[in-house]
Design an enzyme around this catalytic site. Structure first.
Site, mmCIF file in Angstrom:
data_model
loop_
_atom_site.group_PDB
_atom_site.id
_atom_site.type_symbol
_atom_site.label_atom_id
_atom_site.label_comp_id
_atom_site.label_asym_id
_atom_site.label_seq_id
_atom_site.Cartn_x
_atom_site.Cartn_y
_atom_site.Cartn_z
ATOM 1 C CB SER A 33 -2.317 -1.963 0.152
ATOM 2 O OG SER A 33 -2.848 -1.999 1.393
ATOM 3 N N GLY A 70 -2.644 2.257 -0.366
ATOM 4 C CA GLY A 70 -2.540 3.433 0.313
ATOM 5 C C GLY A 70 -4.080 4.209 0.051
ATOM 6 C CG ASN A 98 -5.199 2.666 3.787
ATOM 7 O OD1 ASN A 98 -4.350 2.025 4.469
ATOM 8 N ND2 ASN A 98 -5.440 2.292 2.478
ATOM 9 C CG ASP A 179 2.548 -5.783 6.862
ATOM 10 O OD1 ASP A 179 1.745 -6.522 6.972
ATOM 11 O OD2 ASP A 179 2.623 -4.850 5.822
ATOM 12 C CG HIS A 182 -0.363 -5.103 3.701
ATOM 13 N ND1 HIS A 182 0.281 -4.423 4.353
ATOM 14 C CD2 HIS A 182 -1.256 -4.434 3.033
ATOM 15 C CE1 HIS A 182 -0.123 -2.966 4.354
ATOM 16 N NE2 HIS A 182 -1.144 -2.940 3.399
#
Length: 216
Positions: A33, A70, A98, A179, A182
């Site tokens: 991402s 993801g 991740n 968040d 990102h």
């Protein structure tokens, strides 16, 4: 005619007449991402901003977005063969964030990245490896094991390494979405600015290979 000649001489002297950029270099950005452009417009995602920046510096490039939100190193390996176009001159490989966030085995992440790199190099593509750092809350032993894999793989395969993809923007609210993980469009612009010289090294490797092939 005299005026035209004078203008041509002046342009050549001032560098206004740039040399041809050469064949277009196709760069694929393969990752998660962070490069896919999570919650961003396509034009604000890293591949798009990188292409504009490189073209602004006179490079003939096409930058393709092959990021999937993801993705872990394992899922990246699973989709590798159908995600990379047949004629890719270079690949920016950005995976592992991740894995670290989920606390997955660093040895497994390293093995997955190793297979990805081996497969890419077999196609003749040059590879720039974008590193990642484990979150501090994973603990020192995990961080030491995870953080070391990128330098080790770069050494093993002779790759150009950009040590930390989020250098200068991690944990900085100005450069991230709400968040905190990102990058926002401003953050992507900062990443692009910082990584640009390293990507130019990647392009130079491609150009050197192309020149050698032409002579051969």
């Amino acid at each position: 005619r005299v005026l035209l000649c004078n203008w041509l001489l002046l342009a050549a002297a001032t560098g206004a007449m740039a040399a041809p950029a050469g064949p277009t270099v196709r760069i694929v950005v393969f990752g998660d991402s962070l490069v896919a452009g999570f919650q961003l417009k396509a034009s604000d995602a890293f591949p798009a901003q990188l292409e504009r920046a490189l073209k602004g510096r006179g490079h003939a490039v096409e930058v393709i977005n092959a990021g999937v939100s993801g993705d872990t190193t394992a899922s990246g390996l699973d989709r590798l063969r159908w995600s990379i176009p047949e004629r890719a001159d270079a690949v920016i490989l950005e995976l592992g964030a991740n894995d670290a966030l989920r606390g997955l085995d660093p040895n497994r992440a390293k093995a997955n990245l190793d297979k990805i790199i081996t497969t890419l190099k077999a196609t003749g593509a040059e590879v720039l490896l974008a590193g990642m750092l484990a979150p501090p809350n994973m603990g020192a032993p995990y961080g030491q094991a995870f953080n070391a894999i990128y330098q080790e793989l770069a050494n093993k395969h002779g790759l150009i390494l950009y040590p930390f993809f989020l250098d200068g923007i991690a944990l900085d609210a100005r450069f991230n979405l709400n968040d905190g993980l990102h990058p926002n469009s401003r953050g992507v612009a900062e990443i692009t600015r910082k990584i640009l010289p390293t990507v130019e090294q990647l392009i130079e490797r491609v150009r050197t290979r192309q020149a050698a092939a032409t002579k051969g």
